[in-house]
Design an enzyme around this catalytic site. Structure first.
Site, short mmCIF file in Angstrom:
data_model
loop_
_atom_site.label_atom_id
_atom_site.label_comp_id
_atom_site.label_asym_id
_atom_site.label_seq_id
_atom_site.Cartn_x
_atom_site.Cartn_y
_atom_site.Cartn_z
N SER A 1 0.84 -1.20 0.00
CA SER A 1 0.00 0.00 0.00
C SER A 1 0.87 1.24 0.00
O SER A 1 1.95 1.25 0.60
CB SER A 1 -0.90 0.01 1.24
OG SER A 1 -1.65 1.20 1.30
N ASN B 1 -0.68 3.98 1.08
CA ASN B 1 -1.49 4.76 2.01
C ASN B 1 -0.76 4.90 3.34
O ASN B 1 -0.63 3.94 4.10
CB ASN B 1 -2.85 4.06 2.19
CG ASN B 1 -3.81 4.83 3.05
OD1 ASN B 1 -3.45 5.40 4.06
ND2 ASN B 1 -5.07 4.82 2.65
N ALA B 2 -0.30 6.12 3.64
CA ALA B 2 0.47 6.37 4.86
C ALA B 2 -0.36 6.10 6.11
O ALA B 2 0.16 5.61 7.11
CB ALA B 2 1.00 7.80 4.86
N ASP C 1 -6.87 -5.65 1.78
CA ASP C 1 -7.91 -5.14 0.90
C ASP C 1 -9.11 -4.93 1.79
O ASP C 1 -9.56 -5.85 2.48
CB ASP C 1 -8.23 -6.07 -0.27
CG ASP C 1 -8.93 -5.30 -1.38
OD1 ASP C 1 -8.38 -4.28 -1.83
OD2 ASP C 1 -10.03 -5.69 -1.78
N HIS D 1 -12.24 -3.11 11.85
CA HIS D 1 -12.15 -4.29 10.99
C HIS D 1 -10.69 -4.70 10.80
O HIS D 1 -10.35 -5.88 10.84
CB HIS D 1 -12.80 -4.00 9.65
CG HIS D 1 -12.32 -2.77 8.96
ND1 HIS D 1 -12.26 -1.53 9.59
CD2 HIS D 1 -11.87 -2.55 7.70
CE1 HIS D 1 -11.80 -0.63 8.74
NE2 HIS D 1 -11.55 -1.22 7.60
N ARG D 2 -9.82 -3.71 10.63
CA ARG D 2 -8.40 -3.98 10.44
C ARG D 2 -7.80 -4.55 11.73
O ARG D 2 -6.98 -5.46 11.70
CB ARG D 2 -7.70 -2.68 10.02
CG ARG D 2 -6.49 -2.90 9.19
CD ARG D 2 -6.03 -1.61 8.49
NE ARG D 2 -6.78 -1.41 7.25
CZ ARG D 2 -7.56 -0.36 7.01
NH1 ARG D 2 -7.69 0.60 7.90
NH2 ARG D 2 -8.19 -0.26 5.87
#
EC number: 3.6.1.66
Length: 198
Positions: A11, A13-14, A71, A183-184
């Protein structure tokens, strides 16, 4: 039990990198795929699982390191699971604010009782690009979609996601709280067990 001291996260995404590193702890060093390549793989899968595996294999191939891919997305029951795997691109790649605006528009006349949703996260870990047995962990976070944004923490759909167990939006939560509930976090707790870190 497997021992991974370094993983590459598939990813750029930081926010996601920071969140996952905090959940993994200091025994594993997480690198961004951005250290190796700026090219994003095409997400051609039709499910969170397929896309997570695809991204993990791509990151392992590029970096030469074991790779972890996430994901994730938002599945709104009234919308048949949309935006689902297209969550990040829901408004044609125009960013979080546009995605949130499109979701609010799609649910404009939908009553509160029918705004149930869940954040979904699938983590895929591969030891190498051709790993025949990826480790898969799934986490779900149940809530509902608000009528307007609330809070300034987090990213993505966080300002619209009502967290019933805290009586606030996901974007109202302090990062430490979110890292326990999300969720993560749920998927990562399963992964930590699989890796013998829990």
């Amino acid at each position: 039990m497997m021992n991974f001291q370094q993983l590459v996260l598939a990813s750029h995404n930081a926010g996601k990198l920071k969140e996952l590193q905090a959940m993994l702890g200091h025994s594993v060093q997480l690198h961004s795929i951005g250290e190796f390549s700026q090219v994003e793989p095409e997400e051609t899968g039709l499910s969170f699982v397929e896309n997570a595996i695809l991204k993990a294999r791509n990151a392992a191939r590029i970096s030469g390191l074991p790779a972890l891919a996430d994901d994730s997305g938002l599945a709104v029951d009234f919308l048949g699971g949309a935006p689902g795997i297209y969550s990040a691109r829901y408004a044609d790649g125009k960013g979080d604010a546009a995605n949130n605006a499109k979701l609010l528009e799609a649910l404009k006349d939908v009553p509160e009782a029918e705004r149930s949703a869940q954040f979904v996260c699938v983590l895929a870990l591969v030891r190498h690009a051709d790993d025949p047995l990826p480790i898969l962990c799934e986490g779900l976070w149940h809530g509902r979609i608000l009528f307007e944004a609330s809070g300034d923490q987090g990213f993505g759909y966080d300002p619209l996601f009502w967290v019933p167990e805290r009586n606030c939006s996901s974007a109202d939560l302090a990062p430490a709280d979110k890292n326990q509930l999300s969720h993560r976090a749920r998927a990562m707790a399963l992964l930590r067990k699989r890796l013998g870190l829990a």
